[in-house]
Scaffold this motif. Structure first.
Motif, PDB file in Angstrom:
ATOM      1  N   THR A  14      21.219  74.410  32.431  1.00  0.00           N
ATOM      2  CA  THR A  14      22.637  74.602  32.123  1.00  0.00           C
ATOM      3  C   THR A  14      22.795  75.702  31.075  1.00  0.00           C
ATOM      4  O   THR A  14      21.953  75.878  30.200  1.00  0.00           O
ATOM      5  N   ASP A  22      27.681  68.875  40.139  1.00  0.00           N
ATOM      6  CA  ASP A  22      28.229  70.024  39.407  1.00  0.00           C
ATOM      7  C   ASP A  22      27.729  70.159  37.976  1.00  0.00           C
ATOM      8  O   ASP A  22      27.496  71.267  37.500  1.00  0.00           O
ATOM      9  N   ALA A  23      27.663  69.042  37.242  1.00  0.00           N
ATOM     10  CA  ALA A  23      27.527  69.126  35.779  1.00  0.00           C
ATOM     11  C   ALA A  23      26.777  67.937  35.207  1.00  0.00           C
ATOM     12  O   ALA A  23      26.737  66.865  35.814  1.00  0.00           O
ATOM     13  N   ALA A  44      24.890  72.370  39.648  1.00  0.00           N
ATOM     14  CA  ALA A  44      25.270  73.587  40.377  1.00  0.00           C
ATOM     15  C   ALA A  44      26.122  74.534  39.539  1.00  0.00           C
ATOM     16  O   ALA A  44      26.018  75.746  39.666  1.00  0.00           O
ATOM     17  N   ARG A  45      26.970  73.988  38.660  1.00  0.00           N
ATOM     18  CA  ARG A  45      27.851  74.839  37.857  1.00  0.00           C
ATOM     19  C   ARG A  45      27.264  75.126  36.476  1.00  0.00           C
ATOM     20  O   ARG A  45      27.940  75.725  35.627  1.00  0.00           O
ATOM     21  N   LYS A  46      26.034  74.719  36.294  1.00  0.00           N
ATOM     22  CA  LYS A  46      25.258  75.064  35.084  1.00  0.00           C
ATOM     23  C   LYS A  46      26.002  74.765  33.787  1.00  0.00           C
ATOM     24  O   LYS A  46      26.002  75.569  32.852  1.00  0.00           O
ATOM     25  N   VAL A  47      26.633  73.596  33.734  1.00  0.00           N
ATOM     26  CA  VAL A  47      27.395  73.237  32.539  1.00  0.00           C
ATOM     27  C   VAL A  47      27.065  71.813  32.105  1.00  0.00           C
ATOM     28  O   VAL A  47      26.819  70.942  32.946  1.00  0.00           O
ATOM     29  N   LEU A 101      35.344  68.033  38.595  1.00  0.00           N
ATOM     30  CA  LEU A 101      33.900  68.016  38.835  1.00  0.00           C
ATOM     31  C   LEU A 101      33.557  67.182  40.061  1.00  0.00           C
ATOM     32  O   LEU A 101      34.112  66.106  40.266  1.00  0.00           O
TER      33      LEU A 101
END
Ligand SMILES: [Zn+2]
Length: 171
Positions: A80, A53-54, A28-31, A49
């Motif tokens: 990501t 998320d990651a 979701a946080r594209k990392v 996190l």
């Protein structure tokens, strides 16, 4: 009792309280976060996190070249668009050289049926230790920035202090 069987017991309790079954596959946080495998670091808790998320890619030292395969998959297939590297104080990677670990492997191989094979196999692996913590982060950022296979995205590097839990930005 193996640790694996302890995991089975812990998981039964985890499943009872589990509520995260509807998360999307892409983070979701594209990392993508590359972190040392050190047992003292909890990336989720220390970086804030949540599940979903990651991508957290862990290996000995949090080395970028070792994580490359996963980084490419993370970017090309799962969207990501940022990379964060986390190395840490008191890292085991500061305590040996490639020669040291190869010598250990070769010594163990002396009793094997084919010591030469053993030695040759050990020599093919770059174990990626480092002697300068800050430089290791800078080198890994540079490695990713210079790779044609890695997208041109923000890349940040940090040193996590195992005594305080604090991260400090390197670049
Ligand atoms: Zn480490």
């Amino acid at each position: 009792m193996t640790v694996a069987s302890e995991f089975e017991n812990s998981n039964q309790a985890y499943v009872k309280a589990f509520t995260k079954g509807d998360l999307a596959l892409p983070p979701a946080r594209k990392v993508a976060v590359i972190v040392c495998m050190d047992a003292r670091i909890d990336p989720a808790a220390s970086l804030g996190l949540q599940e979903g998320d990651a991508h957290v890619i862990r290996n000995a030292g949090g080395r970028a070249s070792d994580a490359l395969r996963s980084v490419i998959i993370s970017q090309k297939l799962l969207g990501t668009r940022e990379i964060v590297i986390v190395h840490h104080t008191d890292c085991g990677m500061l305590t040996f050289t490639d020669k040291d670990i190869r010598d250990i492997i070769k010594k163990e191989g002396e009793d094997s049926s084919n010591p030469a094979n053993y030695a040759a196999a050990a020599d093919t692996i770059a174990f990626l230790p480092f002697s300068n913590l800050k430089q290791s982060v800078i080198d890994d950022i540079e490695f990713l920035k210079s790779s044609p296979l890695v997208l041109d995205v923000p890349i940040s590097g940090y040193i996590y202090d195992v005594k305080t839990g604090r991260i400090e930005k390197v670049n």
